[in-house]
Design an enzyme around this catalytic site. Structure first.
Site, PDB file in Angstrom:
ATOM      1  CG  ASP A 120      -2.118   0.920   1.055  1.00 41.68           C
ATOM      2  OD1 ASP A 120      -1.908   2.096   0.671  1.00 41.68           O
ATOM      3  OD2 ASP A 120      -3.251   0.481   1.322  1.00 41.68           O
ATOM      4  CB  THR A 134      -5.909  -3.019   0.933  1.00 43.27           C
ATOM      5  OG1 THR A 134      -5.501  -1.656   0.951  1.00 43.27           O
ATOM      6  CG2 THR A 134      -5.281  -3.743  -0.236  1.00 43.27           C
ATOM      7  CD  GLU A 176      -2.874  -3.547   2.452  1.00 48.23           C
ATOM      8  OE1 GLU A 176      -3.616  -4.027   3.338  1.00 48.23           O
ATOM      9  OE2 GLU A 176      -3.006  -2.399   2.002  1.00 48.23           O
ATOM     10  CG  HIS A 205      -1.179   8.643   4.975  1.00 50.53           C
ATOM     11  ND1 HIS A 205      -1.897   9.556   4.241  1.00 50.53           N
ATOM     12  CD2 HIS A 205      -1.545   7.419   4.510  1.00 50.53           C
ATOM     13  CE1 HIS A 205      -2.661   8.902   3.369  1.00 50.53           C
ATOM     14  NE2 HIS A 205      -2.461   7.612   3.515  1.00 50.53           N
ATOM     15  CB  SER A 257      -6.400   2.016   0.202  1.00 46.14           C
ATOM     16  OG  SER A 257      -5.141   2.600   0.347  1.00 46.14           O
ATOM     17  CG  ASP A 272      -1.164   4.476   2.752  1.00 46.82           C
ATOM     18  OD1 ASP A 272      -1.063   5.362   1.888  1.00 46.82           O
ATOM     19  OD2 ASP A 272      -2.101   4.431   3.573  1.00 46.82           O
ATOM     20  CG  ASP A 286      -3.121   1.119  -2.603  1.00 45.38           C
ATOM     21  OD1 ASP A 286      -1.906   1.448  -2.531  1.00 45.38           O
ATOM     22  OD2 ASP A 286      -3.850   1.053  -1.599  1.00 45.38           O
ATOM     23  CG  HIS A 287      -2.540   4.998  -3.374  1.00 44.19           C
ATOM     24  ND1 HIS A 287      -1.683   5.397  -2.357  1.00 44.19           N
ATOM     25  CD2 HIS A 287      -3.572   4.372  -2.766  1.00 44.19           C
ATOM     26  CE1 HIS A 287      -2.195   5.033  -1.198  1.00 44.19           C
ATOM     27  NE2 HIS A 287      -3.335   4.398  -1.414  1.00 44.19           N
TER      28      HIS A 287
HETATM   29 MG    MG Z   1      -4.225  -0.821   2.529  1.00 47.12          MG
HETATM   30 ZN    ZN Z   2      -3.200   5.984   2.383  1.00 45.21          ZN
END
Ligand code: MG
Ligand code: ZN
Length: 374
Positions: A52, A146, A265, A274, A93, A270, A312-313
């Site tokens: 992620d 996710t 995952e 953040h 996500s 991620d 995902d990004h």
């Molecule tokens: Mg996730």
């Molecule tokens: Zn995020």
């Protein structure tokens, strides 16, 4: 005369018609070999791995913080996907995972539903229908966006307790992750852990047993909670992902003769983005990479498993500065949210070649389903 001539001819034709497979094999050896070489070999199993928030810079930071080595480098194919959602260039996500799980672009926040908020079948549900074993292994809560998008259908990712209700309905064979509170400390007083236990699931908790030693009997579907809420960060001592990935693979392989689908995952790459915390990203990236190593070890030996690894990004607009040195990186961020840059996709095993090129995130669903031959 007539009989004499006719009989051998008749026997000859009989011998041809009664042994067509053998004759066909003998006559078409050269042909069928070249056709097999052209026709892609189908995988029996697919292990889909999501880091992620794992963009190119996150991967690069892991690589150059680890003596210029990643397990990810063992993949034979690389491509890119376009991660945008139906309503924003920058996906979240939930929409990102729904694109992978269902093959449809949807709005940010959507879990397994389309732009009209209607449920769409997920690859995990389709795998169940085809008699495959299924699993989810994560380092967030198991009801987080996710994993949720592979098993649940709700309008908003924030409906954690609603997401949990899909687990006993799903037929899932294995799940490992945090968030037990969404199952047994609920507003509606349901105890979904008890309900699943009554169904035949063996559900264990990290408080009582370690994932390294817990008995995983493939005769029973298995769940394992790694926390009441979110699991710890790697920095706080969370170490289960690589072993969980390895044990989950061996478990699912024994659950069905027809094969399996599993999503694994590395959820917290991620969260490092953040938090604009480069070290957090690198620790989580390398933990995820160790899990990749375990999965690739297994896939290499098995020969029938397609491994697809992507994100995902990207999160943070993460950058590595020119003043960085090998194993001593200086990093910077442009945002504490996600960005819409192209996302790398890596693949290994039968069908891997399908993942080269540049395509939509929704095509990953289609390529996986196509690889199974559905
Ligand atoms: Mg996730
Ligand atoms: Zn995020």
């Amino acid at each position: 005369m007539l009989t004499k001539l006719f009989l051998p001819l008749f026997l000859l034709s009989l011998s041809f018609s009664s042994c067509p497979p053998r004759q066909a094999v003998a006559n078409e050896t050269t042909n069928s070999t070249s056709q097999e070489a052209l026709a892609p070999k189908r995988p029996k199993n697919i292990i889909f791995m999501v880091g992620d928030g794992m963009g190119i810079a996150q991967i690069t930071a892991g690589l150059y913080s680890n003596d210029n080595h990643l397990e990810l480098e063992r993949c034979t194919t690389a491509g890119f996907h376009k991660s945008y959602s139906s309503n924003y260039l920058t996906t979240d996500s939930a929409a990102g995972a729904t694109a992978f799980a269902c093959g449809k672009k949807t709005y940010n926040g959507a879990i397994g539903v389309d732009t009209d908020k209607q449920p769409i079948p997920t690859i995990l549900e389709e795998a169940e229908q085809h008699g495959l074993a299924t699993g989810l292994v994560v380092t967030s809560t198991i009801a987080h966006a996710t994993p949720a998008a592979f098993i649940a259908h709700v309008e908003s990712r924030k409906q954690y307790e609603d997401i949990a209700t899909f687990f006993p309905e799903s037929g899932i064979d294995l799940f490992i992750g945090g968030g037990s509170k969404h199952f047994d400390e609920r507003k509606d007083k349901r105890n979904i852990i008890q309900e699943m236990t009554n169904q035949g699931y063996v559900i264990k908790n990290q408080k009582e047993e370690s994932i390294d030693e817990v008995d995983m009997d493939p005769h029973h579907p298995f769940g394992f909670f790694t926390g009441r809420k979110d699991p710890k960060t790697y920095r706080q001592g969370r170490r289960y992902l690589p072993n969980a990935a390895q044990r989950a693979t061996a478990f699912l392989d024994k659950r069905s003769d027809k094969g399996f689908f599993m999503m694994i995952e590395g959820s917290q790459i991620d969260w490092g983005g953040h938090a604009n915390d480069g070290k957090y990203i690198i620790e989580e990236m390398l933990d995820f990479d160790r899990a990749i190593g375990k999965v690739l070890d297994w896939a290499e030996k098995d020969g029938e498993t397609l491994v697809v690894i992507t994100a995902d990004h990207e999160t943070g607009g993460f950058a590595i500065l020119p003043s960085s040195k090998m194993n001593k990186l200086k990093t910077k961020f442009v945002t504490d949210y996600h960005t819409p840059v192209l996302i790398p996709v890596f693949a290994f095993g039968p069908g891997a070649e399908q993942f080269s090129g540049i395509y939509e995130n929704t095509d990953i669903y289609r390529k996986m389903v196509g690889a199974y031959g559905w």
